[in-house]
Design a protein around this motif. Structure first.
Motif, mmCIF file in Angstrom:
data_model
loop_
_atom_site.group_PDB
_atom_site.id
_atom_site.type_symbol
_atom_site.label_atom_id
_atom_site.label_comp_id
_atom_site.label_asym_id
_atom_site.label_seq_id
_atom_site.Cartn_x
_atom_site.Cartn_y
_atom_site.Cartn_z
ATOM 1 N N ALA A 246 0.823 -1.202 0.000
ATOM 2 C CA ALA A 246 0.000 0.000 0.000
ATOM 3 C C ALA A 246 0.861 1.257 0.000
ATOM 4 O O ALA A 246 1.828 1.369 0.761
ATOM 5 C CB ALA A 246 -0.920 0.002 1.214
ATOM 6 N N THR A 247 0.501 2.195 -0.851
ATOM 7 C CA THR A 247 1.189 3.489 -0.903
ATOM 8 C C THR A 247 0.269 4.645 -0.556
ATOM 9 O O THR A 247 0.741 5.722 -0.178
ATOM 10 C CB THR A 247 1.778 3.729 -2.300
ATOM 11 O OG1 THR A 247 0.715 3.709 -3.270
ATOM 12 C CG2 THR A 247 2.813 2.668 -2.655
ATOM 13 N N THR A 248 -1.051 4.452 -0.668
ATOM 14 C CA THR A 248 -1.979 5.552 -0.408
ATOM 15 C C THR A 248 -3.043 5.203 0.630
ATOM 16 O O THR A 248 -3.321 6.012 1.518
ATOM 17 C CB THR A 248 -2.681 5.989 -1.707
ATOM 18 O OG1 THR A 248 -3.385 4.867 -2.267
ATOM 19 C CG2 THR A 248 -1.671 6.520 -2.719
ATOM 20 N N VAL A 274 0.265 6.254 4.928
ATOM 21 C CA VAL A 274 -0.859 5.589 4.264
ATOM 22 C C VAL A 274 -2.121 5.815 5.102
ATOM 23 O O VAL A 274 -2.080 5.718 6.333
ATOM 24 C CB VAL A 274 -0.585 4.078 4.105
ATOM 25 C CG1 VAL A 274 -1.822 3.348 3.575
ATOM 26 C CG2 VAL A 274 0.598 3.855 3.184
ATOM 27 N N ASP A 390 -5.037 0.415 -1.813
ATOM 28 C CA ASP A 390 -4.737 1.391 -2.869
ATOM 29 C C ASP A 390 -5.830 1.479 -3.929
ATOM 30 O O ASP A 390 -5.570 1.828 -5.089
ATOM 31 C CB ASP A 390 -3.393 1.066 -3.537
ATOM 32 C CG ASP A 390 -2.209 1.507 -2.695
ATOM 33 O OD1 ASP A 390 -2.427 2.205 -1.691
ATOM 34 O OD2 ASP A 390 -1.070 1.140 -3.036
#
Length: 655
Positions: A246-248, A274, A390
């Motif tokens: 996960a990046t967001t 995140v 994400d």
């Protein structure tokens, strides 16, 4: 993941040539059909023991839930030695020890039978035959074992063929004769779990991928070409791997959570910036079945609310909302054990009504608001177990994110032993599906931001049907339904009635829905009427969790032709005139899946139904649940491989 698929015409030809099933090559060469595996050759000391190379021994294992008589059975070597006429019996799920020449071969374990005849140290082939002469199991080489250390060759998985090299390991458990496990669980297999080494052969990261994971065994001999199921999978590892990408954003809905590595991962992702939003079920703290586990969950959730810096309201916090409010665990010893601060006055002390009960405590998680200082009770279940990562990956299934759900105990968890409940997980790479799950999430969350709005949020029967139900993923039709509000079980019932043509196989934790069982009855015997019908040729097979097998409301009562001890308007007990081959599951713990396969391995739209939804009034109309219906032959075939392993383990016959 969709892979190469065998032409059905080829399957049909093989089916006809093999008399209804594909036989192991060695059995076909001998002209003997492979019968269902009610027992297997489980361990072989082909190398003898440290006492003498002549001290050979073998162990059989009963894979069924009933005692098994061996009268008339034989073990025959292809070269003629040994040739053993068996006698006696094997206890349900138990072991039968054969020692060569003398019961002194293993002095600390009594032999069930003494035999004569030596095993070769290579190129040996053994057949286990029943009283009719049918080959029940076969071992065609020494795929493991060590002549130097006198370590036995032991089977990893009793539901997988003995001719599969990957299904054998060299024992690592010491005993008086070297390394081996006479009359106890093999060293590669946790007691009662039926699991062995992890097999991950069918995983894709591509857009449109559908990856399926089973934490128990699968019978991959039933796989379409290149379509072997992923089995004996550590589901926690798969979840953590997905969360770590996960990046967001992570939207995480959990019925229960007490896995420290998952909690640590969520905390780490929140600290990285995140957006971590968590919906959690607030269990009734006074319920003795949940009291200790509920406290543990609240301690972990408070850690998430505080974040890695331990400070409420800072940037590294996860955000949590529940269907009913949660209050801190005030016990100082327990707080210290979870590295929580002794003081919890940074949360507001509240005097509120939860359900009909006046409650006072330090509230650290808001619940769905009913009216001023009044909240809904925790009696209804937010039973989802899914994550949206994400906005493109959906991770869902029957698995609760708990120690018992995957490992069975903390001791097993610390040793990496998978002896928890039987489970499945499906993860889908689809922004379209992720958007649908996000809509469902935010209906409960009450907002589109990281801050939940507990006054707008709706759980349970307050929700409405507000999402699309059909989409295309990687060329496949996938349906998605949420409870309550979407009538997921009603769609299942319609699917059985209008689209099931040849078969229906299921594994179910709890099933009480009458309309669904009645439609399956009509498919099976052409009648909706109690105790009437004639077999139609439609194939039904199934497994029920053992705890509900004899409950008066369970569909298992009707399908086996029994009369319930009581009935109700919603459960009139429409008995089947022709009992179906359905069984009480024979798992070490719970059969927790809620899965139905429709027209598996046919050309009539093979479909699998999966998710968190039990087929009951609560599952369909009260709890918060999710269900996927996947129209895909390869995915359905992977579920069939796992189903067959469970079915045979319960005493069923697969042809």
């Amino acid at each position: 993941m969709r892979t190469k698929k065998i032409s059905l015409s080829i399957i049909s030809i093989l089916f006809l040539l093999t008399g209804g099933f594909i036989q192991p090559q060695e059995s076909m060469d001998k002209g003997v059909a492979a019968a269902p595996q009610s027992a297997v050759i489980n361990e072989v000391a082909w190398m003898g023991t440290t006492g003498s190379y002549n001290n050979e021994w073998m162990e059989l294992s009963n894979t069924t839930s009933s005692d098994l008589s061996l009268e008339g059975w034989t073990i025959e070597a292809q070269d003629g030695s040994p040739s053993i006429a068996l006698s006696g019996s094997v206890p349900a799920q138990g072991y039968f020890l054969l020692e060569r020449t003398s019961d002194d071969t293993i002095s600390t374990v009594a032999a069930d039978q003494v035999y004569t005849g030596s095993l070769g140290n290579s190129n040996e082939v053994l057949y286990l035959k029943d009283a009719s002469g049918s080959v029940i199991d076969e071992v065609n080489s020494w795929y493991a074992g060590d002549n130097t250390t006198k370590a036995t060759m032991e089977r990893n998985d009793r539901s997988i063929s003995g001719t599969d090299p990957a299904n054998w390991s060299t024992s690592t458990a010491s005993y008086e004769g070297g390394f081996g496990t006479p009359k106890v669980a093999n060293s590669a297999v946790p007691s009662g779990s039926g699991s062995g080494s992890e097999s991950l052969t069918n995983v894709s990261e591509a857009p449109g991928a559908i990856n399926v994971y089973f934490n128990k065994s699968a019978s991959t001999q039933y796989a379409m070409q290149g379509n072997e199921a992923n089995y004996n999978v550590n589901l926690e590892d798969r979840l953590i791997e997905r969360l770590n990408e996960a990046t967001t954003s992570i939207d995480f809905a959990t019925y229960e959570i007490n896995l420290p590595r998952v909690v640590d991962t969520l905390m780490a992702k929140a600290a990285q910036g995140v957006d971590v939003r968590i919906l959690a079920d607030a269990k009734d703290g006074s319920d003795p079945h949940y009291a200790e586990r509920y406290e543990t969950m609240r301690l972990y959730l408070e850690k998430l609310v505080r974040g890695q810096d331990g400070i409420v309201g800072s940037a590294d916090d996860a955000h949590i909302l529940s269907d009913s409010p949660m209050f801190v665990v005030e016990d100082a010893v327990k707080r210290a054990a979870y590295d929580l601060p002794a003081s919890f006055s940074d949360f507001p002390q509240r005097n509120v009504t939860v359900g009909s009960t006046a409650t006072t405590g330090y509230m650290f998680v808001e619940g769905e608001w009913k009216e001023t200082d009044s909240y809904y009770s925790p009696g209804n279940q937010m039973h989802n177990k899914f994550a949206v990562v994400d906005g493109k990956w959906v991770f869902t299934g029957s698995w609760n994110f708990t120690v018992t759900g995957l490992y069975g105990s903390e001791e097993n968890m610390n040793q990496g032993i998978l002896d928890g409940n039987q489970q499945h997980v499906v993860e889908v790479h689809s922004p379209e599906l992720a958007s649908i799950y996000k809509t469902e999430f935010e209906e409960m969350w009450g907002s589109g931001s990281t801050t939940p709005n507990h006054k707008v949020s709706n759980f349970s029967t307050r929700k409405v049907d507000n999402t699309p139900h059909t989409l295309t993923i990687g060329g496949d039709t996938v349906e998605v339904y949420f409870s309550s509000g979407d009538d997921a079980v009603g769609r299942m019932t319609e699917l059985v009635k209008t689209e099931a043509d040849e078969n229906a196989y299921f594994t179910i934790f709890a099933w009480s829905d009458q309309a669904l069982v009645d439609e399956l009855k009509n498919k099976w015997e052409g009648s909706y009427v109690d105790n009437q019908g004639t077999l139609t040729g439609f194939d039904v097979k199934g497994l029920y969790d053992a705890s509900f097998w004899n409950q008066w409301w369970s569909a298992s009562i009707e399908m086996t032709g029994r009369t319930a001890t009581q009935t109700s308007t919603n459960n009139p007990n429409t008995r089947w005139a022709n009992p179906a081959p359905v069984y009480k599951a024979n798992e070490s713990r719970k059969l927790h899946a809620k899965t139905m396969l429709i027209d598996a391995d046919t050309n009539s739209d093979p479909t699998v139904i999966v998710g968190s939804t039990n087929w009951s009034e609560n599952g369909n109309n009260v709890n918060d649940e999710n269900m996927l219906i996947i129209h895909d032959d390869a995915i359905t075939n992977q579920f069939l491989q796992e189903f067959n392993a469970r079915y045979v383990n319960a005493g069923g016959v697969v042809q």
